[in-house]
Design a protein around this motif. Structure first.
Motif, PDB file in Angstrom:
ATOM      1  N   ASP A  67       0.861  -1.189   0.000  1.00 15.01           N
ATOM      2  CA  ASP A  67       0.000   0.000   0.000  1.00 15.01           C
ATOM      3  C   ASP A  67       0.897   1.238   0.000  1.00 15.01           C
ATOM      4  OD1 ASP A  67      -1.939   1.900   0.247  1.00 15.01           O
ATOM      5  OD2 ASP A  67      -2.523   1.383   2.303  1.00 15.01           O
ATOM      6  N   SER A  70      -1.782   5.011   1.517  1.00 11.70           N
ATOM      7  CA  SER A  70      -2.346   5.358   2.823  1.00 11.70           C
ATOM      8  C   SER A  70      -1.385   6.217   3.652  1.00 11.70           C
ATOM      9  CB  SER A  70      -2.699   4.077   3.602  1.00 11.70           C
ATOM     10  OG  SER A  70      -3.689   3.338   2.903  1.00 11.70           O
ATOM     11  N   ARG A  71      -0.119   5.870   3.623  1.00  6.48           N
ATOM     12  CA  ARG A  71       0.870   6.599   4.434  1.00  6.48           C
ATOM     13  C   ARG A  71       1.940   7.233   3.535  1.00  6.48           C
ATOM     14  NH1 ARG A  71       1.109   5.624   9.778  1.00  6.48           N
ATOM     15  NH2 ARG A  71       3.380   5.967   9.777  1.00  6.48           N
ATOM     16  N   TRP A  72       1.527   7.677   2.356  1.00  9.78           N
ATOM     17  CA  TRP A  72       2.503   8.194   1.411  1.00  9.78           C
ATOM     18  C   TRP A  72       3.228   9.435   1.931  1.00  9.78           C
ATOM     19  CZ3 TRP A  72       5.698   7.021  -2.069  1.00  9.78           C
ATOM     20  CH2 TRP A  72       6.284   8.000  -2.889  1.00  9.78           C
ATOM     21  N   ILE A  75       5.839   8.177   4.237  1.00  9.72           N
ATOM     22  CA  ILE A  75       6.858   7.436   3.496  1.00  9.72           C
ATOM     23  C   ILE A  75       7.768   8.390   2.725  1.00  9.72           C
ATOM     24  CG2 ILE A  75       7.236   5.788   1.626  1.00  9.72           C
ATOM     25  CD1 ILE A  75       4.675   4.373   2.472  1.00  9.72           C
ATOM     26  N   THR A 230       9.706   5.358   9.913  1.00 10.65           N
ATOM     27  CA  THR A 230       8.400   5.119   9.291  1.00 10.65           C
ATOM     28  C   THR A 230       8.108   3.631   9.207  1.00 10.65           C
ATOM     29  OG1 THR A 230       8.784   7.100   7.953  1.00 10.65           O
ATOM     30  CG2 THR A 230       6.971   5.674   7.296  1.00 10.65           C
ATOM     31  N   ALA A 234       4.992   1.600  11.037  1.00 10.13           N
ATOM     32  CA  ALA A 234       4.049   0.775  10.280  1.00 10.13           C
ATOM     33  C   ALA A 234       3.966  -0.640  10.839  1.00 10.13           C
ATOM     34  CB  ALA A 234       4.456   0.742   8.808  1.00 10.13           C
ATOM     35  N   GLU A 239       0.465  -2.452  10.184  1.00  5.57           N
ATOM     36  CA  GLU A 239       0.157  -2.034   8.811  1.00  5.57           C
ATOM     37  C   GLU A 239       1.184  -2.676   7.884  1.00  5.57           C
ATOM     38  OE1 GLU A 239       0.256   2.204   8.982  1.00  5.57           O
ATOM     39  OE2 GLU A 239      -1.590   2.365  10.141  1.00  5.57           O
ATOM     40  N   ASP A 241       0.906  -3.902   4.944  1.00 12.60           N
ATOM     41  CA  ASP A 241       0.894  -3.493   3.543  1.00 12.60           C
ATOM     42  C   ASP A 241       1.737  -2.232   3.336  1.00 12.60           C
ATOM     43  OD1 ASP A 241      -0.810  -2.007   5.068  1.00 12.60           O
ATOM     44  OD2 ASP A 241      -2.531  -2.133   3.707  1.00 12.60           O
ATOM     45  N   SER A 242       1.657  -1.303   4.270  1.00  6.58           N
ATOM     46  CA  SER A 242       2.514  -0.116   4.181  1.00  6.58           C
ATOM     47  C   SER A 242       3.977  -0.474   4.418  1.00  6.58           C
ATOM     48  CB  SER A 242       2.066   0.934   5.203  1.00  6.58           C
ATOM     49  OG  SER A 242       0.745   1.385   4.935  1.00  6.58           O
TER      50      SER A 242
END
Length: 269
Positions: A67, A70-72, A75, A230, A234, A239, A241-242
């Motif tokens: 993913d 969501s947390r771009w 990131i 980061t 996650a 999370e 996927d992140s």
């Protein structure tokens, strides 16, 4: 006398270190026994291992379906911090490593300078990056500045040691030819030492750039900024996927750096 009588019928390679077969057998047996006892001393909680398989499979699933959205924002900020730390720490580390590496070369530096520079290299290499990061985070607080200092300190020990060894292994005939002209010490370094070690120094610098980026992902776990912080957040929030997206980006950047450094090394040499 025929050739068959002179030549041995069977050749056996002589032992490299220990010639006595009994000593070799005793050392090998002791090593095997120690390995078995060491493995038996490791306490493994198989129930916890079984429970962890499910979490591991969830992480693999997240890695397969990353993913990036969501947390771009987090990131991208972590990547910018890691790349900034990597480049600046590598440049600063190289600038400091060159004089230390020259001073740590036995064939160039006087004995007092040699011992001081070698002590600096030994101190830098004695401490692993994660330990240095913990120290700098405690001194300067959380953030990329602690990561920058950590990577710079680690770069000094890495580059200075290898540079000093390359200087000690140079072709002395070139150095003697320059000395015979009455050249000064700086001229000796510039015209006899620098041409021989510069390709190696460039290759090592690019290699250290690659290492520093990967290390920036590790030291971020202890609060030294970068993409590692980061990634740790996650994983703590499950999370996966992140986390998978972050790992894929790290792998992609390392691969680009690897191919680029290989091209540059080939071009320089």
């Amino acid at each position: 006398m025929t050739d068959a009588a002179v030549k041995p019928r069977r050749w056996k390679r002589p032992p490299v270190l220990i010639r006595d077969a009994r000593w070799r057998l005793g050392i090998y047996s002791g090593a095997v026994i120690y390995l078995i006892l060491a493995i038996r001393s490791v306490e493994v909680n198989w129930v916890r291992v079984y429970d962890g398989l499910e979490r591991g499979w969830r992480f693999v699933q997240g890695f397969l379906v990353p993913d990036f959205t969501s947390r771009w924002s987090d990131i991208s900020q972590g990547l910018v911090e890691s790349l900034t730390m990597t480049v600046t720490a590598t440049v600063v580390g190289i600038l400091i490593s060159v004089p230390i590496g020259v001073g740590a070369a036995r064939n160039l530096a006087p004995r007092p300078v040699y011992y001081v520079c070698r002590s600096i290299i030994a101190l830098s290499r004695a401490l692993q990056e994660i330990i240095i990061a913990i120290l700098f985070v405690a001194m300067f607080g959380f953030g990329p500045f602690a990561g920058f200092l950590t990577l710079s300190f680690a770069t000094i020990g890495f580059l200075a040691k290898l540079l000093a060894e390359d200087i000690e292994d140079i072709d002395e005939s070139q150095a003697e030819a320059v000395r015979s002209t009455g050249a000064s010490w700086l001229q000796l370094v510039n015209y006899a030492i620098q041409p021989q070690v510069m390709p190696r120094l460039i290759g090592l610098s690019l290699y250290r750039l690659d290492i520093n980026f990967r290390e920036s992902a590790v030291i971020g776990i202890v609060g030294a900024g970068g993409i590692g912080a980061t990634l740790n957040t996650a994983i703590d929030r499950y999370e996966y996927d992140s986390a998978g997206a972050i790992l894929l980006m790290i792998i992609a950047i390392v691969m680009v750096a690897e191919y680029s450094s290989g091209f540059v090394r080939k071009w320089v040499q």
